[in-house]
Design an enzyme around this catalytic site. Structure first.
Site, PDB file in Angstrom:
ATOM      1  N   ASP A   1       6.615  12.142   5.030  1.00  0.00           N
ATOM      2  CA  ASP A   1       5.592  11.714   4.076  1.00  0.00           C
ATOM      3  C   ASP A   1       5.883  12.472   2.782  1.00  0.00           C
ATOM      4  O   ASP A   1       5.619  13.666   2.679  1.00  0.00           O
ATOM      5  CB  ASP A   1       4.205  12.083   4.638  1.00  0.00           C
ATOM      6  CG  ASP A   1       3.096  11.954   3.598  1.00  0.00           C
ATOM      7  OD1 ASP A   1       3.330  11.365   2.532  1.00  0.00           O
ATOM      8  OD2 ASP A   1       1.985  12.457   3.876  1.00  0.00           O
TER       9      ASP A   1
ATOM     10  N   LYS B   1       5.879  12.213  -8.345  1.00  0.00           N
ATOM     11  CA  LYS B   1       5.877  10.899  -7.682  1.00  0.00           C
ATOM     12  C   LYS B   1       5.123   9.868  -8.528  1.00  0.00           C
ATOM     13  O   LYS B   1       5.370   8.673  -8.432  1.00  0.00           O
ATOM     14  CB  LYS B   1       5.225  11.058  -6.304  1.00  0.00           C
ATOM     15  CG  LYS B   1       5.197   9.826  -5.467  1.00  0.00           C
ATOM     16  CD  LYS B   1       4.680  10.167  -4.088  1.00  0.00           C
ATOM     17  CE  LYS B   1       4.176   8.967  -3.356  1.00  0.00           C
ATOM     18  NZ  LYS B   1       3.621   9.318  -2.048  1.00  0.00           N
TER      19      LYS B   1
ATOM     20  N   GLU C   1       2.363   4.021   3.374  1.00  0.00           N
ATOM     21  CA  GLU C   1       1.601   5.164   3.884  1.00  0.00           C
ATOM     22  C   GLU C   1       0.419   4.746   4.764  1.00  0.00           C
ATOM     23  O   GLU C   1       0.267   5.259   5.883  1.00  0.00           O
ATOM     24  CB  GLU C   1       1.143   6.046   2.720  1.00  0.00           C
ATOM     25  CG  GLU C   1       2.310   6.842   2.138  1.00  0.00           C
ATOM     26  CD  GLU C   1       2.099   7.329   0.719  1.00  0.00           C
ATOM     27  OE1 GLU C   1       0.960   7.244   0.208  1.00  0.00           O
ATOM     28  OE2 GLU C   1       3.073   7.787   0.098  1.00  0.00           O
TER      29      GLU C   1
ATOM     30  N   ASP D   1      -6.822   5.280   1.545  1.00  0.00           N
ATOM     31  CA  ASP D   1      -5.906   6.403   1.341  1.00  0.00           C
ATOM     32  C   ASP D   1      -5.950   6.855  -0.118  1.00  0.00           C
ATOM     33  O   ASP D   1      -5.403   6.192  -0.999  1.00  0.00           O
ATOM     34  CB  ASP D   1      -4.490   5.910   1.733  1.00  0.00           C
ATOM     35  CG  ASP D   1      -3.405   6.962   1.523  1.00  0.00           C
ATOM     36  OD1 ASP D   1      -3.720   8.059   1.036  1.00  0.00           O
ATOM     37  OD2 ASP D   1      -2.241   6.670   1.853  1.00  0.00           O
TER      38      ASP D   1
END
Ligand code: AMP
Length: 658
Positions: free
Chosen positions: A34, A108, A211, A234
């Site tokens: 992850d 990211k 994810e 999420d």
């Protein structure tokens, strides 16, 4: 251009393709990673008592997650930019306040993005490090204070390399393959850039999975839940995703996904930073907001305390944000309540609501039909977010899932499926955004609607719009808007040498083929001339194959040297820790040991190890210095200190028995 629909791949055919492809065994370990905005985690499939289960691999500091932070020590090797000392994870986080310009976090959020994107421009104004425009592709890149320019994929690869090494040390074997997760709402460029990061790290990324889908895999398998509809909400450090999944006897089918790739904890922290700057400037009118925001070190300190306050307010009703000497010898002290935080961040929290509603609509599901709501990402610990989610679905979210680890565990499970270790699990993911091409007048002609199960292949026939046209330029876009100028151009394909015919006559077959990673291949063929062209959609931005190969070559060439430097640094760090541990013990047990005859000798030994460390640190790049001297001295110190404590304990016992 004209167009006629010709071929559509049915779900049943995809199921059989996937069943076939998942049974193709890789028979080698595949770890799950992850690669988060704020924290990253790595997991593997453990075999204990004939039971396979996904397990987190702790990093070399014994932590289950690693901060997604990479820092460069620009002073270490100014004459050779590429050999600058690099710190990863906690080691990078610890020094960020004093090296803010060269400490890269939350990169990211920039991966696969063009410099001119409005999200990038927003980050430029708040990030303490320099975001620059890449000269080769116009993408957002990062620059250290001494001008080393790198792509966010390169920073990601440093993190992946670290996680690869940690896994190899833990498992005692070389790790070459991984499944890496990405936010479900990542577009093609962002997925490609993530795969590039894996390649640079020497990892074969077998699959990129979403994810929330990974979280659902982990939840579904652990919970032995065979059937049901689940929603995964999420909200992490930088991105928001919502996915609706249908689990049916080991088949995990994503029904719909939606989200925002630039919404997360970072934005919450920035709201708090702005609030405390305003308060500080009001109390100190001689200081302006601009001078504070320009000072990178101050901004970093403000960001750290803001994040801490946000986290505190998930557990307490009120907190005090304090920073002595924050700017021009002035102190900062601001109190904040949970309610104030909820109010100032309400617009951010509310931004998650439309994607949730859209995903439910796309999946054709009413909120009350969702059986379980799973929360993923550190931000879902915020009570206000939990209550908003509860309101949206009319039920409390499931609390059995660890929001920090579940994604990596799910990635490991998918790795296990690919390696053949885990059977009877099938993942049917979807494409997050509509894909199509530009047609006459800048219109967007969709070929594959969003939320179509992948892999998928679809062909449509197009024609020319002008008489005697001998070539067509096929521009591929991703997005939901009717005009291409509002969507994202992700690739460009030129078909030349076609037979000149009146407009509307040539038959150009355009085929989109999306693989299980969500990576797109486009091909075009014109029947009468037999001309064909195809591309893997390499984003306009992003690293080219040549750039990647060059970087890999460079890394390979420097591998021995890099490993040597790393081992030397580890030895020094161990020696440092040994000294501070011993000194702490001395302080705690001073009365017990201070009269022992070995005590002054051990104190002398500490001094000499410390001197050796200083000597080494002053000449870190001098490979002729033998650091084994330090190792020998550290081992000797450890032995003597142990003996000292053993003798002291014995003497104390003797005294007591007299
Ligand atoms: P992730 O990307 O899932 O690791 O999430 C990281 C984000 O969650 C960061 O912005 C953290 O500040 C935030 N976070 C972690 N723990 C908490 C908490 N207890 N309350 C609020 N936010 C948190």
């Amino acid at each position: 251009m004209l167009k006629f629909s010709t071929y559509n791949c049915l779900k049943s055919c995809i199921r059989s393709r996937l069943l076939y492809s998942t049974s193709t065994q890789v028979a080698k370990r595949v770890i799950g990673i992850d690669l988060g905005t704020t924290n990253s985690a790595v997991a593997y499939i453990r075999d204990s008592n004939d039971k396979k289960s996904a397990t987190i691999i702790e990093n070399d500091e014994g932590q289950r997650t690693t901060p997604s932070i990479v820092a460069f020590d620009t002073k270490s090797s100014p004459q050779n930019r590429d050999q600058m000392k690099t710190l990863v994870g906690m080691a990078a986080k610890r020094q960020n306040a004093i090296n803010a310009e060269n400490t890269f976090f939350a990169t990211k959020r920039l991966i696969g993005r063009a410099y001119h994107d409005k999200e990038v421009q927003r980050d430029i104004s708040v990030m303490p490090y320099k975001i620059v425009k890449s000269e080769s592709n116009g993408q957002a890149y990062l620059s250290t204070s001494n001008g080393l320019v790198q792509s966010p994929s390169q920073i990601g690869s440093i993190l992946l390399k670290y996680l690869k090494r940690v896994s190899e040390e833990y498992l005692g074997e070389e790790v070459k393959m991984a499944v890496v997760t990405v936010p479900a709402y990542f577009n093609d460029s962002q997925r490609q850039a993530t795969k590039d990061a894996g390649k640079l790290a020497g990892l074969n990324v077998l699959r990129v999975i979403n994810e929330p889908t990974a979280a659902a895999l982990s939840f579904g398998i652990d919970d032995k839940r065979n059937n049901g509809l689940i929603a995964v909400y999420d909200l992490g450090g930088g991105t928001f995703d919502i996915s609706i999944l249908d689990i049916e006897d080991g088949v995990f089918e994503v029904r719909a996904t939606n989200g925002d790739t630039h919404l997360g904890g970072e934005d919450f922290d920035n709201v708090i930073v702005n609030y405390i700057i305003d308060t500080f400037v009001k109390e100190n009118p001689e200081i302006t907001r601009e001078e504070i925001t320009k000072n990178r070190e101050t901004m970093q300190r403000l960001k750290d305390v803001s994040e801490r306050a946000k986290i505190d307010l998930s557990h307490v009703k009120e907190t005090v944000i304090e920073l002595p000497f924050v700017y021009k010898s002035k102190h900062l002290k601001v109190s904040m309540t949970e309610e104030e935080l909820d109010n100032m961040t309400s617009s951010l929290i509310n931004r998650t609501i439309p994607p949730v509603k859209q995903a439910l609509k796309d999946a054709d599901i009413e909120p009350e039909n969702i059986d379980e709501v799973i929360l993923v990402g550190g931000m879902t610990r915020m009570p206000k977010i939990r209550s908003v989610v509860k309101g949206l679905f009319g039920k409390s979210p499931n609390s059995s899932v660890n929001p920090d680890e579940t994604v990596a565990l799910g990635a490991a499970i998918q790795g296990g499926v690919l390696s053949g270790e885990i059977k009877n699990v099938l993942l049917l993911d979807v494409t997050p955004l509509t894909l199509g091409i530009e047609t006459f007048g800048g219109a967007f002609s969709p070929l594959i609607p969003r939320n179509t199960t992948v892999p998928v292949k679809k062909t449509e026939i197009f024609s020319t719009g002008v008489d005697g046209q001998t070539g067509v330029d096929i521009k591929v876009f991703q997005g939901e808007r009717g005009l291409v100028r509002n969507n994202k151009l992700i690739g460009d394909l030129k078909l030349t040498g076609i037979t000149p015919l009146p407009k509307g006559m040539p038959q150009i077959y355009v085929t989109f083929d999306i693989d299980a990673d969500g990576i797109i291949n486009v091909s075009a063929a014109e029947k009468s001339s037999g001309k064909e062209q195809s591309i893997t959609v390499i984003p306009n931005s992003g690293l080219s194959e040549q750039e990647i190969s060059k970087l890999i070559e460079e890394a390979n060439a420097n591998r021995t040297q890099d490993n040597l430097i790393r081992q030397r640094l580890e030895l020094i760090s161990k020696a440092d820790i040994m000294i501070s541990d011993t000194e702490n013990l001395f302080k705690r047990y001073e009365q017990l040991i201070s009269n022992e005859k070995e005590y002054p000798k051990v104190v002398e030994d500490i001094k000499s190890v410390r001197q050796s460390i200083s000597k080494f640190k002053a000449n870190e790049n001098d490979m002729s210095i033998d650091v084994n001297e330090i190792k020998k001295a550290t081992d000797a110190l450890q032995g003597k200190a142990l003996k000292l404590f053993q003798n002291a304990t014995k003497n104390q016992q003797k005294q007591a028995s007299k």
